[in-house]
Design a protein around this motif. Sequence first.
Motif, PDB file in Angstrom:
ATOM      1  N   VAL A 291       0.778  -1.123   0.058  1.00 45.41           N
ATOM      2  CA  VAL A 291       0.064   0.129  -0.140  1.00 45.41           C
ATOM      3  C   VAL A 291       0.806   1.205  -0.080  1.00 45.41           C
ATOM      4  O   VAL A 291       1.539   1.498   0.961  1.00 45.41           O
ATOM      5  CB  VAL A 291      -1.210   0.102   1.173  1.00 45.41           C
TER       6      VAL A 291
ATOM      7  N   LYS B 126      -0.012   4.487  -0.808  1.00 48.15           N
ATOM      8  CA  LYS B 126      -0.807   5.745  -0.632  1.00 48.15           C
ATOM      9  C   LYS B 126       0.205   6.706  -0.037  1.00 48.15           C
ATOM     10  O   LYS B 126       0.859   6.346   1.201  1.00 48.15           O
ATOM     11  CB  LYS B 126      -2.167   5.460   0.083  1.00 48.15           C
TER      12      LYS B 126
ATOM     13  N   ASN C  42      -5.227   4.821  -2.205  1.00 48.31           N
ATOM     14  CA  ASN C  42      -6.641   4.712  -1.616  1.00 48.31           C
ATOM     15  C   ASN C  42      -7.223   5.970  -2.358  1.00 48.31           C
ATOM     16  O   ASN C  42      -8.306   6.294  -2.050  1.00 48.31           O
ATOM     17  CB  ASN C  42      -6.599   4.806  -0.052  1.00 48.31           C
TER      18      ASN C  42
ATOM     19  N   ILE D  18      -7.869   0.892  -3.085  1.00 47.57           N
ATOM     20  CA  ILE D  18      -8.527   0.334  -1.660  1.00 47.57           C
ATOM     21  C   ILE D  18      -9.309   1.425  -1.057  1.00 47.57           C
ATOM     22  O   ILE D  18      -9.591   1.087   0.249  1.00 47.57           O
ATOM     23  CB  ILE D  18      -7.311  -0.141  -1.044  1.00 47.57           C
TER      24      ILE D  18
ATOM     25  N   MET E  85     -13.763  -7.646   0.485  1.00 43.21           N
ATOM     26  CA  MET E  85     -12.759  -6.755   1.056  1.00 43.21           C
ATOM     27  C   MET E  85     -13.382  -6.380   2.537  1.00 43.21           C
ATOM     28  O   MET E  85     -14.391  -5.944   2.395  1.00 43.21           O
ATOM     29  CB  MET E  85     -12.115  -5.372   0.010  1.00 43.21           C
TER      30      MET E  85
ATOM     31  N   ILE F  43     -12.506  -3.968   6.260  1.00 41.23           N
ATOM     32  CA  ILE F  43     -11.524  -3.471   7.163  1.00 41.23           C
ATOM     33  C   ILE F  43     -12.116  -3.293   8.484  1.00 41.23           C
ATOM     34  O   ILE F  43     -12.995  -2.521   8.895  1.00 41.23           O
ATOM     35  CB  ILE F  43     -11.222  -1.685   6.899  1.00 41.23           C
TER      36      ILE F  43
ATOM     37  N   MET G  23      -4.087  -6.064   7.351  1.00 35.94           N
ATOM     38  CA  MET G  23      -3.110  -4.706   7.139  1.00 35.94           C
ATOM     39  C   MET G  23      -1.791  -5.099   7.806  1.00 35.94           C
ATOM     40  O   MET G  23      -1.549  -6.261   8.431  1.00 35.94           O
ATOM     41  CB  MET G  23      -3.903  -3.572   7.604  1.00 35.94           C
ATOM     42  N   SER G  24      -1.192  -4.046   8.099  1.00 37.41           N
ATOM     43  CA  SER G  24       0.201  -4.267   8.810  1.00 37.41           C
ATOM     44  C   SER G  24       0.199  -5.126   9.906  1.00 37.41           C
ATOM     45  O   SER G  24       0.913  -5.830  10.601  1.00 37.41           O
ATOM     46  CB  SER G  24       1.103  -3.011   8.707  1.00 37.41           C
TER      47      SER G  24
ATOM     48  N   ARG H  74      -3.069  -6.277   2.711  1.00 37.73           N
ATOM     49  CA  ARG H  74      -2.663  -5.132   2.218  1.00 37.73           C
ATOM     50  C   ARG H  74      -1.696  -4.214   3.426  1.00 37.73           C
ATOM     51  O   ARG H  74      -2.169  -4.017   4.634  1.00 37.73           O
ATOM     52  CB  ARG H  74      -3.889  -4.187   2.298  1.00 37.73           C
ATOM     53  N   ILE H  75      -0.457  -4.359   2.920  1.00 36.74           N
ATOM     54  CA  ILE H  75       0.376  -3.901   3.891  1.00 36.74           C
ATOM     55  C   ILE H  75       1.163  -2.436   3.551  1.00 36.74           C
ATOM     56  O   ILE H  75       1.781  -2.546   2.402  1.00 36.74           O
ATOM     57  CB  ILE H  75       1.616  -4.842   4.191  1.00 36.74           C
ATOM     58  N   GLY H  76       0.734  -1.543   4.073  1.00 37.88           N
ATOM     59  CA  GLY H  76       1.528  -0.058   3.884  1.00 37.88           C
ATOM     60  C   GLY H  76       2.552   0.150   4.965  1.00 37.88           C
ATOM     61  O   GLY H  76       3.611   0.047   4.467  1.00 37.88           O
ATOM     62  N   THR H  77       2.333   0.565   5.981  1.00 35.28           N
ATOM     63  CA  THR H  77       3.397   0.952   7.204  1.00 35.28           C
ATOM     64  C   THR H  77       4.578  -0.129   7.252  1.00 35.28           C
ATOM     65  O   THR H  77       5.812   0.083   7.261  1.00 35.28           O
ATOM     66  CB  THR H  77       2.668   1.162   8.466  1.00 35.28           C
TER      67      THR H  77
ATOM     68  N   ARG I 188       3.486   6.777   7.673  1.00 37.38           N
ATOM     69  CA  ARG I 188       2.951   7.927   6.678  1.00 37.38           C
ATOM     70  C   ARG I 188       2.997   9.090   7.385  1.00 37.38           C
ATOM     71  O   ARG I 188       2.578   9.115   8.547  1.00 37.38           O
ATOM     72  CB  ARG I 188       1.368   7.537   6.081  1.00 37.38           C
TER      73      ARG I 188
HETATM   74  C1  LIG Z   1      -3.684   2.544   4.344  1.00 36.32           C
HETATM   75  C2  LIG Z   1      -4.500   1.061   4.165  1.00 36.32           C
HETATM   76  C3  LIG Z   1      -3.984  -0.054   4.237  1.00 36.32           C
HETATM   77  C4  LIG Z   1      -2.486  -0.408   4.886  1.00 36.32           C
HETATM   78  O1  LIG Z   1      -2.478   0.180   6.258  1.00 36.32           O
HETATM   79  P1  LIG Z   1      -1.033  -0.191   7.239  1.00 36.32           P
HETATM   80  O2  LIG Z   1      -1.747  -0.233   8.360  1.00 36.32           O
HETATM   81  O3  LIG Z   1      -0.263   0.993   6.969  1.00 36.32           O
HETATM   82  O4  LIG Z   1      -0.706  -1.504   6.644  1.00 36.32           O
HETATM   83  C5  LIG Z   1      -4.813  -1.178   4.048  1.00 36.32           C
HETATM   84  N1  LIG Z   1      -6.063  -1.138   3.750  1.00 36.32           N
HETATM   85  C6  LIG Z   1      -6.544   0.021   3.335  1.00 36.32           C
HETATM   86  C7  LIG Z   1      -7.916   0.061   3.152  1.00 36.32           C
HETATM   87  C8  LIG Z   1      -6.045   1.411   3.790  1.00 36.32           C
HETATM   88  O5  LIG Z   1      -6.623   2.456   3.581  1.00 36.32           O
END
Ligand SMILES: *Cc1c(COP(=O)(O)O)cnc(C)c1O
Length: 228
Positions: free
Chosen positions: A38, A40, A61, A86, A168, A170, A200-201, A216-219, A225
């Motif tokens: 991820v 973003k 996103n 996402i 999907m 959250i 997620m992370s 979905r891995i961002g951090t 961020r």
């Molecule tokens: C930002 C985001 C993520 C990633 O989140 P992290 O906690 O940084 O891994 C995953 N899914 C969605 C829908 C997001 O908006």
Amino acid sequence: MDTDRIDPAANLRARRAELKSALEEAGRPSRDVVITAVSKTHDADRILPVLEAGHRVFGENRVQEAMAKWPPLLREGFPDVELRLIGPLQSNKAKEAAAFFDVIETVDRPKIAKALAAAIASQEKRPRLLIQVNTGEEPQKAGVAPQDAAGFIAQCREEFGLVIAGLMCIPPAGDDPAPHFALLAKLAAENGLEELSMGMSADYLIAAQLGATHVRIGTGVFGQREHA
Ligand SMILES: *Cc1c(COP(=O)(O)O)cnc(C)c1O
């Protein structure tokens, strides 16, 4: 955090290794779970090392941000990237999103489904579509309520002629995510859907053990961020 020291390619390797052990523990083959990196809010400098390391699946996103950031990166020699939306989609951006993204994970109401169907009918590209389910039934969160998911999936298929690939979710912050992931997997199985984007992370290993096909891995890849 010293952002210059973040090594997203090394982070991704570490996440993949953790994923592999968690899947082995759960008796699932590790090739069955894809990491959506991820990206973003992160700029090209942070993303390029991950592309150069061979990773090809990314999540964004915001439609506008992705459309500004990605075309130059794709032209750097990475035309085979899969870009996944996402974040919430407005119906006035549906046409742009359908033309740009390979996967849209956040279909959650008839107005969006209808706008996407119209956009897809007028173009060659066939983005894969996932329906977002609000498993925690949080009023402020996007997604169809769990009890309305089957009806909405049927409406997408029958009324709008859409091919739905998966679901999907959250989960609510602070909740144990496991029951939410299990509910999403159950809804997918009941409705004949294969793709499950969850985790997620903080909780992707649990999601993977409960049947995610995409986490979905961002951090955990790109670091913190600076803004949402
Ligand atoms: C930002 C985001 C993520 C990633 O989140 P992290 O906690 O940084 O891994 C995953 N899914 C969605 C829908 C997001 O908006």
